[in-house]
Design an enzyme around this catalytic site. Structure first.
Site, mmCIF file in Angstrom:
data_model
loop_
_atom_site.group_PDB
_atom_site.id
_atom_site.type_symbol
_atom_site.label_atom_id
_atom_site.label_comp_id
_atom_site.label_asym_id
_atom_site.label_seq_id
_atom_site.Cartn_x
_atom_site.Cartn_y
_atom_site.Cartn_z
ATOM 1 C CB CYS A 250 -0.881 -0.002 1.243
ATOM 2 S SG CYS A 250 -2.045 -1.361 1.288
ATOM 3 C CB ALA A 251 3.461 1.888 -2.424
ATOM 4 N N GLY A 254 4.426 6.969 -1.339
ATOM 5 C CA GLY A 254 5.746 6.401 -1.616
ATOM 6 C C GLY A 254 6.820 6.737 -0.611
ATOM 7 N N GLY A 255 6.446 7.350 0.508
ATOM 8 C CA GLY A 255 7.464 7.718 1.504
ATOM 9 C C GLY A 255 8.265 6.500 1.951
ATOM 10 C CE LYS A 256 5.222 4.059 6.707
ATOM 11 N NZ LYS A 256 4.141 4.913 6.160
ATOM 12 C CG ASP A 300 -7.820 -5.127 -3.969
ATOM 13 O OD1 ASP A 300 -7.016 -5.150 -3.011
ATOM 14 O OD2 ASP A 300 -8.969 -5.598 -3.894
ATOM 15 C CB CYS A 372 -0.557 6.433 10.567
ATOM 16 S SG CYS A 372 -1.818 6.632 9.313
HETATM 17 C C1 LIG Z 1 -1.411 4.612 4.798
HETATM 18 S S1 LIG Z 1 -1.458 4.911 3.115
HETATM 19 C C2 LIG Z 1 0.124 4.381 2.599
HETATM 20 C C3 LIG Z 1 1.235 5.363 2.845
HETATM 21 C C4 LIG Z 1 2.538 4.930 2.211
HETATM 22 N N1 LIG Z 1 2.929 3.606 2.629
HETATM 23 C C5 LIG Z 1 3.679 5.890 2.498
HETATM 24 O O1 LIG Z 1 4.447 5.682 3.436
HETATM 25 O O2 LIG Z 1 3.812 6.875 1.760
HETATM 26 C C6 LIG Z 1 -2.469 3.608 2.552
HETATM 27 C C7 LIG Z 1 -2.517 3.461 1.050
HETATM 28 O O3 LIG Z 1 -3.168 2.232 0.767
HETATM 29 C C8 LIG Z 1 -3.845 2.357 -0.454
HETATM 30 N N2 LIG Z 1 -4.779 1.215 -0.498
HETATM 31 C C9 LIG Z 1 -5.950 1.073 0.166
HETATM 32 N N3 LIG Z 1 -6.476 -0.136 -0.087
HETATM 33 C C10 LIG Z 1 -5.614 -0.779 -0.922
HETATM 34 C C11 LIG Z 1 -5.596 -2.051 -1.544
HETATM 35 N N4 LIG Z 1 -6.588 -2.923 -1.342
HETATM 36 N N5 LIG Z 1 -4.572 -2.371 -2.346
HETATM 37 C C12 LIG Z 1 -3.565 -1.484 -2.561
HETATM 38 N N6 LIG Z 1 -3.531 -0.251 -2.003
HETATM 39 C C13 LIG Z 1 -4.539 0.086 -1.194
HETATM 40 C C14 LIG Z 1 -4.431 3.741 -0.406
HETATM 41 O O4 LIG Z 1 -4.714 4.226 -1.700
HETATM 42 C C15 LIG Z 1 -3.319 4.524 0.293
HETATM 43 O O5 LIG Z 1 -2.495 5.148 -0.654
#
Ligand SMILES: C[S@@+](CC[C@H](N)C(=O)[O-])C[C@H]1O[C@@H](n2cnc3c(N)ncnc32)[C@H](O)[C@@H]1O
EC number: 2.1.1.176
Length: 432
Positions: A250-251, A254-256, A300, A372
């Site tokens: 769930c990128a 993209g920070g991580k 997904d 978070c």
């Molecule tokens: C907490 S944020 C991620 C932050 C990211 N890891 C970072 O550090 O920048 C959660 C992300 O999960 C994505 N997301 C939600 N459900 C998802 C799924 N089923 N598959 C892939 N991505 C999903 C959202 O669009 C969102 O961008």
């Protein structure tokens, strides 16, 4: 409204959009473009500040009005909230707040409400802030959230709500491929920017005061990124090593993903997935600025038969969608947007993602579950539920100086002048 509408009228429109369900990160950027550069920080401060204190200000405003405004005049309610925010929490001269708010009301084609606006704000100024009628108003959080925090964190909930009501520090992650943290601290010092090393994250720097990113030395060239200290800790629990195939499930934004690539440049491959077509390009932008490379997929993550090539991953970071209750100080609109009823469906999604990611983890591999959030329902309880159904999953104890040990994983609570609220749990799949 005209492109040069008054600042506070635009702020009122932004807040109305938040009340209608849009996040500040969705509705603020286009509104900022309607103002000259020098006024943009003020718009941002008004919108963030009014959201942060919304529950207190709204309680006061409702108490000062005989009846609510009609729905087509609702934006004027927000105009008054912005003014109340300034009266209670800023150094702005009172007469300027009153005059400009009445002017803005006229400019918004609501001349029939100027008398009301004037009267309400004059009495607010004369009488001062009323005593808080309840905890929602006292701590400026939705009542359900206070109850949940009190229930989950009987000894800490007040510190959590206090931290949520402060402005978060600006924290940087130094790109270890370019500079050591000490070298970058020296560059900041040379640029007259007061900063110190973060306590827990090895590449983190916390600034004494926020600055625009363009003021950071070599920012455009990828020397450094803005990222909270708690988020940076992901690389310390992933146990990264050269040659690994790594998935960030769930990128976006993209920070991580970028933190992983900076700390493990010899990874065999890093795959970054996000289901959001709007958010995924931000991962590429961050990679480009830092001159890093990952394979990006819009999918997904849980629907593995639609995207997985059958090659298991040695490391999986699962930073699930969550209530974001640990990052309220950076996103005060969460107080208005989140509902108590969101938590159970989110927990279902989190458990579903965890079960799916487990299937594509290499035997001997490691999965890090992250949120978070400060709600155990999305954190250690998800991990415990998962371990009950997936009996081969080995829950690792994470020894660390940060956060606190939970029945599963480690919880960081938001700290004034420190990191955000965050949760990490480490699971390993036994070798075959
Ligand atoms: C907490 S944020 C991620 C932050 C990211 N890891 C970072 O550090 O920048 C959660 C992300 O999960 C994505 N997301 C939600 N459900 C998802 C799924 N089923 N598959 C892939 N991505 C999903 C959202 O669009 C969102 O961008």
């Amino acid at each position: 409204m005209q492109p040069h509408a008054p600042l506070r009228a635009i702020a009122a429109e932004v807040l109305l959009s938040v009340e209608q369900g849009q996040s500040l990160s969705q509705c603020l950027p286009p509104s900022l473009l309607r103002l000259p550069l020098n006024l943009r920080p003020q718009l941002q401060a008004l919108c963030y500040g009014t959201c942060r204190w919304f529950h207190r200000l709204d309680d006061e405003l409702q108490g000062r009005m005989k009846k609510p405004l009609k729905s087509h005049d609702r934006v004027v309610h927000h105009l008054m909230l912005v003014a109340l925010f300034q009266l209670r929490f800023s150094q702005q001269a009172t007469y300027a707040v009153l005059n400009e708010t009445v002017e803005a009301c006229r400019a918004m084609d609501k001349p029939h409400l100027t008398g009301l606006v004037n009267g309400v704000l004059r009495s607010a100024e004369r009488e001062g802030a009323p005593a808080a009628a309840n905890d929602a108003s006292r701590y400026s959080h939705p009542g359900w959230m206070i109850e949940k925090l009190r229930h989950n964190w009987p000894d800490d909930w007040q510190a959590i709500v206090d931290a949520n009501n402060t402005q978060a520090p600006m924290t940087l992650r130094v790109n270890a491929l370019r500079f050591s943290r000490d070298e970058y601290l020296q560059l900041l010092l040379d640029a007259g920017i007061d900063a110190r090393a973060t306590r827990f994250a090895p590449h983190g720097i916390q600034l004494a005061r926020p600055v625009p990113v363009d003021a950071l030395p070599w920012f455009a060239e990828g020397a450094v990124s803005v990222q909270d200290e708690a988020a940076q800790l992901c690389t310390t629990v992933l146990d990264l090593a050269p040659g690994q195939r790594i998935l960030d499930a769930c990128a976006a934004p993209g920070g991580k993903t970028c933190a992983i690539l900076e700390s493990c440049p010899q990874a065999a491959e890093v795959v970054a997935i996000d289901e959001s077509a709007q958010r995924l390009p931000r991962v590429q932008e961050n990679l480009d600025r830092l001159d890093l490379h990952a394979s990006l997929l819009q999918a997904d993550a849980a629907a593995i038969d639609q995207w997985w090539d059958g090659q298991p991953f040695d490391r999986i970071l699962l930073d699930v969608p969550c209530s974001a209750s640990g990052v309220i100080r950076r996103h005060p609109d969460i107080k208005l947007l989140r509902r108590e009823s969101d938590v159970v469906p989110l927990a279902q999604i989190q458990l579903g993602l965890l079960a799916a990611m487990w299937r594509i983890l290499q035997p001997g591999g490691r999965l890090v579950y992250a949120t978070c959030s400060v709600f155990p329902q999305e954190n250690h309880r998800i991990v415990q539920r998962f371990c009950k159904q997936q009996t081969d999953a080995e829950l690792m104890t994470t020894e660390a100086l940060w956060g606190r040990t939970m029945p599963a994983g480690r919880q960081l609570l938001p700290l004034n002048d420190g990191h955000d609220g965050f949760f990490y749990a480490v699971l390993e799949k036994p070798e075959l």
